[in-house]
Scaffold this active site. Structure first.
Site, mmCIF file in Angstrom:
data_model
loop_
_atom_site.group_PDB
_atom_site.id
_atom_site.type_symbol
_atom_site.label_atom_id
_atom_site.label_comp_id
_atom_site.label_asym_id
_atom_site.label_seq_id
_atom_site.Cartn_x
_atom_site.Cartn_y
_atom_site.Cartn_z
ATOM 1 N N CYS A 1 -10.878 -48.678 -29.563
ATOM 2 C CA CYS A 1 -9.888 -48.761 -30.634
ATOM 3 C C CYS A 1 -9.027 -49.986 -30.354
ATOM 4 C CB CYS A 1 -9.091 -47.462 -30.794
ATOM 5 S SG CYS A 1 -8.073 -46.956 -29.401
ATOM 6 N N THR B 1 -6.157 -50.315 -28.763
ATOM 7 C CA THR B 1 -5.701 -50.319 -27.368
ATOM 8 C C THR B 1 -6.637 -49.566 -26.430
ATOM 9 O OG1 THR B 1 -4.499 -48.271 -27.765
ATOM 10 C CG2 THR B 1 -3.270 -50.337 -28.098
ATOM 11 N N HIS C 1 -15.440 -42.758 -8.147
ATOM 12 C CA HIS C 1 -14.489 -41.711 -7.743
ATOM 13 C C HIS C 1 -14.313 -40.601 -8.780
ATOM 14 C CE1 HIS C 1 -12.211 -44.383 -4.595
ATOM 15 N NE2 HIS C 1 -13.520 -44.422 -4.463
ATOM 16 N N HIS D 1 -15.056 -36.638 -3.521
ATOM 17 C CA HIS D 1 -14.712 -36.809 -4.940
ATOM 18 C C HIS D 1 -15.227 -35.654 -5.793
ATOM 19 C CE1 HIS D 1 -13.174 -40.684 -3.894
ATOM 20 N NE2 HIS D 1 -14.336 -41.043 -3.366
ATOM 21 N N ASP E 1 -12.650 -47.189 -33.935
ATOM 22 C CA ASP E 1 -11.945 -47.095 -35.209
ATOM 23 C C ASP E 1 -11.950 -48.509 -35.797
ATOM 24 O OD1 ASP E 1 -9.948 -48.469 -33.883
ATOM 25 O OD2 ASP E 1 -8.365 -47.004 -34.255
#
Ligand code: RB5
Length: 145
Positions: free
Chosen positions: A65, A67, A98, A133, A8
């Site tokens: 973005c 964060t 994993h 996994h 963004d």
């Protein structure tokens, strides 16, 4: 390997740094923008990347973005997407080993470009371990219904 990438407005600068890294590494990618610094809504830019990875058109996706949080939440709503929000190299490797993460989210307001590039390299170069996994990934898929 073909990568889909978007951001963004809060991730524009870091997205450009990552695209430059991908150019240097000779890794093919498609840029889903945005192409201006205008304020945009991150789900609109998470969607084409997540859809492209979920459909198999792209092998992996990278979302940026401010964060990384909004992008990761949005991407993980798309069936088949395992998006990891990562801000350290250890987690970048671990989430490939994993979680077989197929989308990487990062926050431009959280880390600098040097660390972000190291994270991308580690994430792209680490294989899924499989074994126990795989069973856990299958259980995630069951949660999707
Ligand atoms: C945009 O201001 C900001 O909210 C966005 O980039 C992101 O951090 C959301 O999670």
């Amino acid at each position: 390997m073909k990568i889909a990438i978007s951001s963004d407005h809060g991730g524009n600068n870091l997205r450009k740094e990552i695209m430059s890294l991908l150019d240097d590494l000779d890794i093919s990618y498609e840029d889903f923008g945005p192409q201006s610094s205008d304020s945009v809504d991150y789900p609109d830019y998470a969607k084409p990347v997540a859809d492209g990875v979920a459909s198999g058109k792209f092998d992996r996706g990278i979302l940026i973005c401010g964060t990384g949080i909004g992008m990761s939440i949005a991407a993980n709503k798309v069936k088949g997407i395992r998006c990891a929000l990562v801000h350290d190299v250890f987690s970048a490797k671990a989430t490939r080993c994993h979680n077989d993460s197929n989308v990487l989210a990062m926050g431009e307001r959280v880390i600098g470009p040097g660390l972000a590039c190291e994270i991308v390299k580690a994430w792209l170069n680490t294989d899924f371990e499989g074994g126990r996994h795989t069973r856990r990934i299958d259980k995630i898929s069951e949660l999707e219904g």
